[in-house]
Design a protein around this motif. Structure first.
Motif, PDB file in Angstrom:
ATOM      1  N   GLY A 181      44.140  33.764  33.620  1.00  0.00           N
ATOM      2  CA  GLY A 181      43.694  35.158  33.635  1.00  0.00           C
ATOM      3  C   GLY A 181      44.864  36.115  33.557  1.00  0.00           C
ATOM      4  N   GLY A 182      44.634  37.214  32.908  1.00  0.00           N
ATOM      5  CA  GLY A 182      45.659  38.251  32.802  1.00  0.00           C
ATOM      6  C   GLY A 182      45.519  39.224  33.950  1.00  0.00           C
ATOM      7  N   THR A 183      46.559  39.919  34.272  1.00  0.00           N
ATOM      8  CA  THR A 183      46.511  40.944  35.289  1.00  0.00           C
ATOM      9  C   THR A 183      46.535  42.276  34.576  1.00  0.00           C
ATOM     10  OG1 THR A 183      47.724  39.538  36.814  1.00  0.00           O
ATOM     11  CG2 THR A 183      47.631  41.876  37.337  1.00  0.00           C
ATOM     12  N   GLY A 184      45.545  43.087  34.827  1.00  0.00           N
ATOM     13  CA  GLY A 184      45.394  44.317  34.060  1.00  0.00           C
ATOM     14  C   GLY A 184      45.978  45.527  34.741  1.00  0.00           C
ATOM     15  N   GLY A 185      45.843  46.663  34.067  1.00  0.00           N
ATOM     16  CA  GLY A 185      46.384  47.919  34.545  1.00  0.00           C
ATOM     17  C   GLY A 185      45.324  48.790  35.178  1.00  0.00           C
ATOM     18  N   GLY A 186      44.496  48.226  36.051  1.00  0.00           N
ATOM     19  CA  GLY A 186      43.390  48.951  36.629  1.00  0.00           C
ATOM     20  C   GLY A 186      43.770  49.903  37.740  1.00  0.00           C
ATOM     21  N   GLY A 187      44.954  49.827  38.260  1.00  0.00           N
ATOM     22  CA  GLY A 187      45.363  50.725  39.317  1.00  0.00           C
ATOM     23  C   GLY A 187      45.016  50.180  40.689  1.00  0.00           C
ATOM     24  N   GLU A 188      45.455  50.895  41.712  1.00  0.00           N
ATOM     25  CA  GLU A 188      45.321  50.399  43.076  1.00  0.00           C
ATOM     26  C   GLU A 188      43.896  50.395  43.603  1.00  0.00           C
ATOM     27  OE1 GLU A 188      46.841  53.482  46.090  1.00  0.00           O
ATOM     28  OE2 GLU A 188      47.766  54.044  44.193  1.00  0.00           O
ATOM     29  N   CYS A 189      42.976  51.092  42.963  1.00  0.00           N
ATOM     30  CA  CYS A 189      41.596  51.144  43.450  1.00  0.00           C
ATOM     31  C   CYS A 189      40.639  50.296  42.621  1.00  0.00           C
ATOM     32  CB  CYS A 189      41.111  52.588  43.472  1.00  0.00           C
ATOM     33  SG  CYS A 189      42.062  53.645  44.601  1.00  0.00           S
ATOM     34  N   ALA A 190      41.121  49.649  41.583  1.00  0.00           N
ATOM     35  CA  ALA A 190      40.257  48.900  40.672  1.00  0.00           C
ATOM     36  C   ALA A 190      39.542  47.743  41.350  1.00  0.00           C
ATOM     37  CB  ALA A 190      41.063  48.390  39.483  1.00  0.00           C
ATOM     38  N   ASP A 191      40.119  47.184  42.398  1.00  0.00           N
ATOM     39  CA  ASP A 191      39.493  46.060  43.083  1.00  0.00           C
ATOM     40  C   ASP A 191      38.509  46.492  44.163  1.00  0.00           C
ATOM     41  OD1 ASP A 191      40.837  44.176  41.560  1.00  0.00           O
ATOM     42  OD2 ASP A 191      42.546  44.104  42.929  1.00  0.00           O
ATOM     43  N   ALA A 192      38.421  47.790  44.420  1.00  0.00           N
ATOM     44  CA  ALA A 192      37.481  48.287  45.429  1.00  0.00           C
ATOM     45  C   ALA A 192      36.059  48.172  44.888  1.00  0.00           C
ATOM     46  CB  ALA A 192      37.802  49.741  45.772  1.00  0.00           C
ATOM     47  N   THR A 193      35.092  48.068  45.799  1.00  0.00           N
ATOM     48  CA  THR A 193      33.700  48.047  45.353  1.00  0.00           C
ATOM     49  C   THR A 193      33.360  49.400  44.754  1.00  0.00           C
ATOM     50  OG1 THR A 193      32.800  48.873  47.440  1.00  0.00           O
ATOM     51  CG2 THR A 193      33.079  46.464  47.237  1.00  0.00           C
ATOM     52  N   ALA A 194      32.253  49.455  44.030  1.00  0.00           N
ATOM     53  CA  ALA A 194      31.850  50.706  43.378  1.00  0.00           C
ATOM     54  C   ALA A 194      31.722  51.837  44.392  1.00  0.00           C
ATOM     55  CB  ALA A 194      30.532  50.502  42.632  1.00  0.00           C
ATOM     56  N   ASP A 195      31.156  51.537  45.551  1.00  0.00           N
ATOM     57  CA  ASP A 195      30.984  52.564  46.574  1.00  0.00           C
ATOM     58  C   ASP A 195      32.307  53.015  47.185  1.00  0.00           C
ATOM     59  OD1 ASP A 195      28.232  52.491  46.234  1.00  0.00           O
ATOM     60  OD2 ASP A 195      27.906  51.099  47.895  1.00  0.00           O
ATOM     61  N   GLU A 196      33.276  52.124  47.244  1.00  0.00           N
ATOM     62  CA  GLU A 196      34.560  52.432  47.874  1.00  0.00           C
ATOM     63  C   GLU A 196      35.583  53.007  46.899  1.00  0.00           C
ATOM     64  OE1 GLU A 196      35.579  48.570  49.292  1.00  0.00           O
ATOM     65  OE2 GLU A 196      34.411  48.755  51.134  1.00  0.00           O
ATOM     66  N   CYS A 197      35.406  52.779  45.610  1.00  0.00           N
ATOM     67  CA  CYS A 197      36.431  53.133  44.637  1.00  0.00           C
ATOM     68  C   CYS A 197      36.689  54.639  44.580  1.00  0.00           C
ATOM     69  CB  CYS A 197      36.048  52.607  43.253  1.00  0.00           C
ATOM     70  SG  CYS A 197      37.388  52.750  42.048  1.00  0.00           S
ATOM     71  N   GLY A 198      35.630  55.440  44.550  1.00  0.00           N
ATOM     72  CA  GLY A 198      35.817  56.893  44.529  1.00  0.00           C
ATOM     73  C   GLY A 198      36.573  57.382  45.744  1.00  0.00           C
TER      74      GLY A 198
END
Length: 174
Positions: free
Chosen positions: A60-77
């Protein structure tokens, strides 16, 4: 295009938020193929896997999603709000400018007043972030996600170096 409720962001910041986020960044690199396989590169956001054919599999590649990309949908915002408060504030200013101060904007009568304490719109076209105007905030919070001024605020945010990190963070939310 991916829309997010920017009215919810406003509730915690006392200003507008309703923005439409365009598709996110795909800075990640795909995984490498295994022996005897055909390697395919994939673009990922956050943690992701590469597609492969044949024998063996790619890592698997590691992407450029940023520090909040792994948060759940409810937590990301919430994560984006906490991680990037200055960029979030820039988004709020764009929203007030487009939806409260621009000529013929839906909240102009509430935001652009003649009272110095409540006037959210300075005469020079900038936003008065020191205004105490509950009617303006209420109007902005009630805007529909598809309002033209919301689209304009999103575009302004995307093009503003001070605001864009927040825009990109929200676009990484799943």
């Amino acid at each position: 295009m991916k829309a997010f409720g920017f009215v919810a962001i406003l509730a915690g910041v006392v200003a507008l938020t309703a923005c439409e986020v365009k598709s996110g960044d795909t800075d990640g690199e795909g995984g490498e193929g295994g022996a005897g396989s055909t390697t395919t590169t994939s673009a990922t956001t956050g943690q992701g896997g590469g597609a492969t054919t044949g024998q063996g599999g790619g890592g698997g590649g590691t992407g450029g999603g940023g520090e909040c990309a792994d948060a759940t949908a409810d937590e990301c915002g919430d994560c984006c709000n906490e991680a990037l408060p200055d960029a979030q504030a820039a988004l709020v200013l764009h929203a007030i400018s487009q939806c409260g101060c621009a000529a013929d904007s839906p909240c102009a009568s509430e935001c652009d007043t003649t009272d110095a304490t409540t006037d959210a719109c300075n005469d020079d076209g900038t936003v008065n972030d020191q205004a105490n105007n509950t009617a303006c905030v209420t109007c902005l919070a009630g805007l529909a996600e598809d309002a033209a001024c919301v689209d304009a605020a999103a575009t302004d945010c995307e093009e503003d170096a001070a605001c864009n990190p927040y825009f990109e963070c929200l676009s990484s939310c799943q």
